[in-house]
Design an enzyme around this catalytic site. Structure first.
Site, PDB file in Angstrom:
ATOM      1  CE  LYS A  92       0.056  31.427 -12.450  1.00 34.45           C
ATOM      2  NZ  LYS A  92       0.390  32.509 -11.717  1.00 34.45           N
ATOM      3  CE  LYS A 116       9.034  26.507  -9.339  1.00 38.09           C
ATOM      4  NZ  LYS A 116       8.915  27.714  -8.131  1.00 38.09           N
ATOM      5  CE  LYS A 128       9.352  33.921  -9.544  1.00 37.51           C
ATOM      6  NZ  LYS A 128       9.146  32.553  -8.961  1.00 37.51           N
ATOM      7  N   GLY A 167       2.458  35.834  -6.677  1.00 37.08           N
ATOM      8  CA  GLY A 167       3.251  36.507  -5.822  1.00 37.08           C
ATOM      9  C   GLY A 167       4.636  35.537  -5.709  1.00 37.08           C
ATOM     10  CG  ASP A 168       8.909  34.560  -5.771  1.00 32.95           C
ATOM     11  OD1 ASP A 168       8.835  33.493  -5.976  1.00 32.95           O
ATOM     12  OD2 ASP A 168       9.810  35.065  -5.408  1.00 32.95           O
ATOM     13  CB  THR A 211       4.564  27.275  -1.685  1.00 29.07           C
ATOM     14  OG1 THR A 211       3.792  27.874  -2.820  1.00 29.07           O
ATOM     15  CG2 THR A 211       5.854  26.987  -2.289  1.00 29.07           C
ATOM     16  CB  SER A 379      -0.884  29.562  -9.374  1.00 26.59           C
ATOM     17  OG  SER A 379      -0.680  30.810  -8.416  1.00 26.59           O
TER      18      SER A 379
HETATM   19  N1  GLU Z   1       6.445  32.318  -6.757  1.00 28.25           N
HETATM   20  C1  GLU Z   1       5.918  30.800  -6.879  1.00 28.25           C
HETATM   21  C2  GLU Z   1       7.227  29.929  -7.382  1.00 28.25           C
HETATM   22  O1  GLU Z   1       8.084  30.111  -7.340  1.00 28.25           O
HETATM   23  C3  GLU Z   1       4.614  30.698  -7.569  1.00 28.25           C
HETATM   24  C4  GLU Z   1       4.167  31.283  -8.696  1.00 28.25           C
HETATM   25  C5  GLU Z   1       2.926  31.236  -9.057  1.00 28.25           C
HETATM   26  O2  GLU Z   1       2.048  30.785  -8.419  1.00 28.25           O
HETATM   27  O3  GLU Z   1       2.497  31.528 -10.050  1.00 28.25           O
HETATM   28  O4  GLU Z   1       6.725  29.072  -8.118  1.00 28.25           O
END
Ligand code: GLU
Length: 447
Positions: A92, A116, A128, A167-168, A211, A379
């Protein structure tokens, strides 16, 4: 083997193996020394060589992404997915579209994501992905064609029980929509394959805000623990994407004042507090640069360069832009200007030198893997709703997010007190996030 010697050996091995991956080596170097006291109490992790195994991604996929621009030229970018660890759930983590994207950046992000995600208390592994595609100044049709080509390959490697991207930087609701449409066309309608989906097709209320809100909730609980609050606090924020925007929104809701935001060219200083309606319009509707802000807000000032070079007294700093935006000198400046709390909305925005300054000067420091975990936590809540084929209310999601952030703060605090120094939330986050994943790996036979 001694714990200290063991972690040094791992670090040295990775430095020799991947000398061209500075961001990944930095993320590992920030992590390893903090877990030494924990390893000393748990030699079984050393015996199982957990650190050697956990620093190696389970799988990495690299692929080409050909696409056609509006002039009819055929262009090509690199696409990636790093499936780092699936001990406690499907991989994830987000997808980042930015010209700087390479394996070093994605391995650092994927590595941090493992811990995390573990800290959220929810069943999600770490991954990622992304591309070196630059979404800046691309038309909507170009973004769509790129996303379709990207997903044509990625669809072979993901699934609701395998790997769930989101997303990121450079990937928001619009991109997730195009990616989802292409996945559906190639496979089947399966809501759980991506998160951060628009609300009209199985997205979760509160995900866009999560976030930024989460980072502010983290600080709220840290302050409450000291009988303090956001009331009348001055807050410096960097970035102007959805993390920064919703961090600012929550700061204002809790009675604080966020006075800066930034993009890659410069920053805005608005002593009256950032005008969120205007900021949202510029970034989310017009998709324009921050120079627009001062054209419409005469009291605000725009400066080129880094917001962290700005001399301004403040109480709290929320870096919400990107990695390594605060170095040692910038951290010194923050401390000299009265900043007492730094909480990271971005991933690894502080260099190791900066973190040393925070700890040396008594600045309370919430590392990204704790402070920005609210995004991926919601998420995971989106995945739950998709499985149930139900949609929860905004209040329900927000309340769960607040509880999760409180739990993360308390876990970091208590773990730091047990194994490191009081208030060393970086050590607390690393140890607590690691313990759960390491135990799951051992229980599963180190696969
Ligand atoms: N990109 C976000 C993070 O750095 C969210 C990742 C997600 O929702 O899977 O945690």
């Amino acid at each position: 083997m001694e714990a200290k010697q063991y972690v040094e050996q791992i670090q040295q091995y990775l430095e020799e193996k991947d000398p061209n991956q500075p961001e990944f080596l930095q993320a590992v170097e920030e992590f390893l020394p903090t877990i030494v006291p924990f390893l000393e109490e748990h030699p079984e992790y050393i015996k199982h060589n957990i650190l050697g195994i956990i620093t190696e991604p389970e799988r990495m996929i690299q692929f080409r992404v050909p696409w056609q621009d509006d002039q009819g030229n055929w262009r090509v970018n690199r696409g990636y997915r790093v499936q780092f660890n699936s001990a406690i759930g499907p991989y994830k983590g987000g997808l980042r579209f930015h010209p700087s994207v390479n394996l070093s950046i994605l391995k650092f992000l994927g590595f941090e994501q493992i811990f995390k995600n573990s800290l959220t208390g929810l069943p999600i592994g770490g991954g990622k992905g992304g591309s070196d595609f630059d979404p800046k100044e691309k038309s909507d049709a170009e973004i769509m064609r790129f996303c379709q080509s990207f997903m044509t390959e990625l669809s072979k490697h993901i699934g609701p029980n395998l790997d769930v991207p989101a997303g990121d930087i450079g990937v928001g609701g619009r991109e997730i929509g195009y990616l989802f449409g292409q996945y559906k066309r190639l496979r089947e309608y399966d809501a759980g394959v991506l998160t951060g989906k628009p609300l009209g097709f199985n997205g979760s209320l509160g995900r866009t805000e999560a976030t930024g809100y989460g980072a502010v909730y983290f600080v709220k609980h840290l302050l409450e623990d000291r009988n303090d609050s956001f009331e009348d606090k001055t807050v410096l924020v960097s970035g102007s994407g959805n993390v920064a925007i919703y961090a600012i929104e929550k700061v204002h809701e809790l009675g604080g004042k966020a006075i800066t935001c930034s993009d890659s060219n410069g920053y805005v200083y608005d002593k009256d507090g950032i005008d969120l309606d205007l900021l949202k319009d510029i970034k989310e509707v017009r998709r324009a640069r921050l120079t627009e802000y001062v054209k419409e807000r005469s009291n605000a000032e725009y400066y080129e360069g880094s917001v962290w070079d700005f001399e301004q007294a403040a109480d709290i700093a929320l870096p919400c832009a990107t990695q390594n935006e605060i170095d040692e000198a910038k951290a010194e400046r923050l401390a000299a200007n009265g900043v007492k709390v730094v909480a990271e909305g971005a991933n690894m925005p502080s260099t190791m030198g900066a973190v040393k300054v925070y700890h040396g000067k008594g600045v309370l420091y919430g590392p990204g893997k704790a402070a920005n975990a609210g995004g991926v936590a919601v998420s995971a809540l989106e995945m739950s709703q998709n499985s149930q084929r139900l949609a929860w209310t905004k209040e329900e999601v927000d309340q769960k997010l607040d509880e999760i952030m409180k739990n993360i703060y308390e876990t970091c605090r208590d773990t730091a007190e047990k194994y490191a120094e009081k208030d060393n939330y970086a050590a607390g986050a690393n140890i607590a996030g690691f313990a759960k994943v390491a135990d799951a790996m051992i229980a599963q036979g180190l696969v």
